[in-house]
Design a protein around this motif. Structure first.
Motif, PDB file in Angstrom:
ATOM      1  N   ALA A  11      54.380  14.215   3.276  1.00  0.00           N
ATOM      2  CA  ALA A  11      55.542  13.363   2.996  1.00  0.00           C
ATOM      3  C   ALA A  11      56.494  14.051   2.023  1.00  0.00           C
ATOM      4  N   LEU A  12      55.933  14.661   0.980  1.00  0.00           N
ATOM      5  CA  LEU A  12      56.782  15.375   0.018  1.00  0.00           C
ATOM      6  C   LEU A  12      57.528  16.524   0.681  1.00  0.00           C
ATOM      7  N   ALA A  13      56.856  17.259   1.552  1.00  0.00           N
ATOM      8  CA  ALA A  13      57.515  18.364   2.263  1.00  0.00           C
ATOM      9  C   ALA A  13      58.640  17.835   3.154  1.00  0.00           C
ATOM     10  N   LEU A  14      58.388  16.737   3.862  1.00  0.00           N
ATOM     11  CA  LEU A  14      59.417  16.161   4.727  1.00  0.00           C
ATOM     12  C   LEU A  14      60.580  15.620   3.897  1.00  0.00           C
ATOM     13  N   LEU A  15      60.276  14.999   2.759  1.00  0.00           N
ATOM     14  CA  LEU A  15      61.336  14.518   1.877  1.00  0.00           C
ATOM     15  C   LEU A  15      62.213  15.676   1.391  1.00  0.00           C
ATOM     16  N   ARG A  16      61.571  16.739   0.970  1.00  0.00           N
ATOM     17  CA  ARG A  16      62.345  17.907   0.507  1.00  0.00           C
ATOM     18  C   ARG A  16      63.184  18.492   1.637  1.00  0.00           C
ATOM     19  N   ALA A  17      62.577  18.643   2.813  1.00  0.00           N
ATOM     20  CA  ALA A  17      63.294  19.200   3.965  1.00  0.00           C
ATOM     21  C   ALA A  17      64.448  18.300   4.398  1.00  0.00           C
ATOM     22  N   SER A  18      64.319  17.006   4.149  1.00  0.00           N
ATOM     23  CA  SER A  18      65.360  16.042   4.528  1.00  0.00           C
ATOM     24  C   SER A  18      66.436  15.880   3.460  1.00  0.00           C
ATOM     25  N   ALA A  53      53.784   4.516   1.788  1.00  0.00           N
ATOM     26  CA  ALA A  53      55.026   3.820   2.139  1.00  0.00           C
ATOM     27  C   ALA A  53      55.975   3.806   0.949  1.00  0.00           C
ATOM     28  N   GLY A  54      55.440   3.627  -0.255  1.00  0.00           N
ATOM     29  CA  GLY A  54      56.280   3.675  -1.447  1.00  0.00           C
ATOM     30  C   GLY A  54      56.956   5.018  -1.612  1.00  0.00           C
ATOM     31  N   LEU A  55      56.222   6.077  -1.335  1.00  0.00           N
ATOM     32  CA  LEU A  55      56.781   7.431  -1.416  1.00  0.00           C
ATOM     33  C   LEU A  55      57.834   7.664  -0.338  1.00  0.00           C
ATOM     34  N   SER A  56      57.709   6.978   0.771  1.00  0.00           N
ATOM     35  CA  SER A  56      58.547   7.239   1.951  1.00  0.00           C
ATOM     36  C   SER A  56      59.550   6.140   2.270  1.00  0.00           C
ATOM     37  N   HIS A  57      59.647   5.128   1.424  1.00  0.00           N
ATOM     38  CA  HIS A  57      60.356   3.909   1.809  1.00  0.00           C
ATOM     39  C   HIS A  57      61.843   4.067   2.096  1.00  0.00           C
ATOM     40  N   ALA A  58      62.452   5.165   1.702  1.00  0.00           N
ATOM     41  CA  ALA A  58      63.897   5.317   1.920  1.00  0.00           C
ATOM     42  C   ALA A  58      64.244   6.217   3.106  1.00  0.00           C
ATOM     43  N   PHE A  59      63.253   6.622   3.885  1.00  0.00           N
ATOM     44  CA  PHE A  59      63.561   7.537   4.995  1.00  0.00           C
ATOM     45  C   PHE A  59      64.627   6.990   5.926  1.00  0.00           C
ATOM     46  N   TYR A  60      64.607   5.698   6.229  1.00  0.00           N
ATOM     47  CA  TYR A  60      65.567   5.116   7.170  1.00  0.00           C
ATOM     48  C   TYR A  60      66.719   4.410   6.454  1.00  0.00           C
ATOM     49  N   GLY A  61      66.835   4.622   5.148  1.00  0.00           N
ATOM     50  CA  GLY A  61      67.805   3.867   4.371  1.00  0.00           C
ATOM     51  C   GLY A  61      67.290   2.446   4.194  1.00  0.00           C
ATOM     52  N   THR A  62      68.016   1.661   3.423  1.00  0.00           N
ATOM     53  CA  THR A  62      67.646   0.259   3.234  1.00  0.00           C
ATOM     54  C   THR A  62      68.913  -0.578   3.209  1.00  0.00           C
ATOM     55  N   ASP A  63      68.745  -1.862   3.199  1.00  0.00           N
ATOM     56  CA  ASP A  63      69.870  -2.779   3.128  1.00  0.00           C
ATOM     57  C   ASP A  63      70.660  -2.563   1.830  1.00  0.00           C
ATOM     58  N   PHE A  65      70.466   0.512   0.027  1.00  0.00           N
ATOM     59  CA  PHE A  65      70.689   1.955  -0.179  1.00  0.00           C
ATOM     60  C   PHE A  65      70.829   2.588   1.201  1.00  0.00           C
ATOM     61  N   PRO A  66      72.066   2.660   1.711  1.00  0.00           N
ATOM     62  CA  PRO A  66      72.270   3.042   3.111  1.00  0.00           C
ATOM     63  C   PRO A  66      72.013   4.507   3.464  1.00  0.00           C
ATOM     64  N   THR A  67      71.803   5.370   2.479  1.00  0.00           N
ATOM     65  CA  THR A  67      71.563   6.774   2.776  1.00  0.00           C
ATOM     66  C   THR A  67      70.222   6.938   3.484  1.00  0.00           C
ATOM     67  N   ALA A  68      70.253   7.390   4.729  1.00  0.00           N
ATOM     68  CA  ALA A  68      69.030   7.595   5.511  1.00  0.00           C
ATOM     69  C   ALA A  68      68.721   9.084   5.600  1.00  0.00           C
ATOM     70  N   LEU A  69      67.454   9.414   5.499  1.00  0.00           N
ATOM     71  CA  LEU A  69      67.003  10.795   5.649  1.00  0.00           C
ATOM     72  C   LEU A  69      66.587  11.081   7.084  1.00  0.00           C
ATOM     73  N   LEU A  70      66.171  10.050   7.784  1.00  0.00           N
ATOM     74  CA  LEU A  70      65.819  10.121   9.208  1.00  0.00           C
ATOM     75  C   LEU A  70      66.382   8.883   9.894  1.00  0.00           C
ATOM     76  N   ALA A  71      66.754   9.026  11.134  1.00  0.00           N
ATOM     77  CA  ALA A  71      67.180   7.864  11.919  1.00  0.00           C
ATOM     78  C   ALA A  71      65.938   7.092  12.345  1.00  0.00           C
ATOM     79  N   PRO A  72      66.030   5.776  12.444  1.00  0.00           N
ATOM     80  CA  PRO A  72      64.877   4.995  12.900  1.00  0.00           C
ATOM     81  C   PRO A  72      64.353   5.438  14.272  1.00  0.00           C
ATOM     82  N   ALA A  73      65.198   6.053  15.070  1.00  0.00           N
ATOM     83  CA  ALA A  73      64.758   6.563  16.371  1.00  0.00           C
ATOM     84  C   ALA A  73      63.725   7.688  16.214  1.00  0.00           C
TER      85      ALA A  73
END
Length: 188
Positions: A11-18, A53-63, A65-73
């Motif tokens: 997850a940390l690697a994906l967060l950094r890469a994103s 999930a706490g570490l990854s909770h912003a991958f798709y953005g939130t209501d 915090f709209p910045t998404a690191l990955l699209a929900p698709a």
């Protein structure tokens, strides 16, 4: 959950890469915030899937915090790294239409509105608890690092989490009161 677990490291690697380390967020960067949320959940005794999930909770953005690191698709990509259970919590958190969902979240039959699809559904008790605890951990982290945020939103957040009280574990509720200044409570 050990800090060095394969899923955590992935997850940390994906967060950094994103690009999470380069996204500004109260208290530093989005990556730092996500790590603090994971640590807070772990301190509350959350199971590994909720910590991931706490570490990854912003991958798709939130209501909020709209910045998404990955699209929900691209959910399958995240699930391959953190597991299906943790990814389902991340999606639930990211998909929440807060205005429509918060008022009835604590009710077992309360509708949860997906902001991506517009559909409503009723998550089971465990997902409701996961959502409530992740919400609390997220907001408490921001309140801890940003006094202006705490001053502006603290009373409203305390009211929200008081409404979620039946969904929060004891450690989470104590932390809500400690950070947001809530009243002491005896018994239930």
């Amino acid at each position: 959950m050990p800090a060095g677990s394969a899923a955590t490291e992935g997850a940390l690697a994906l967060l950094r890469a994103s690009g999470a380390a380069g996204v500004a967020h109260p208290g530093g960067t989005l990556l730092a915030h996500l790590q603090r949320v994971r640590d807070r959940l772990a301190a509350w005794g959350a199971r590994p899937a909720l910590c991931l999930a706490g570490l990854s909770h912003a991958f798709y953005g939130t209501d909020g915090f709209p910045t998404a690191l990955l699209a929900p698709a691209r959910r399958a990509e995240l699930a391959a790294v953190i597991g299906q259970e943790a990814e389902a919590i991340v999606y639930l958190y990211a998909s929440c239409d807060r205005e429509a969902t918060y008022p009835t979240l604590s009710r077992p039959d309360g509708a949860f509105r997906d902001r991506f699809t517009g559909r409503t559904h009723t998550p089971g008790p465990r997902l409701r608890r996961d959502f409530a605890e992740l919400s609390a951990a997220n907001e408490l982290d921001i309140a801890d690092v940003d006094p202006a945020f705490r001053e502006r939103w603290g009373p409203e957040l305390l009211a929200l989490f008081t409404g979620f009280r039946d969904l929060l574990g004891e450690a989470a509720w104590r932390d809500c009161r400690a950070v947001l200044g809530g009243p002491e409570e005896s018994g239930a």
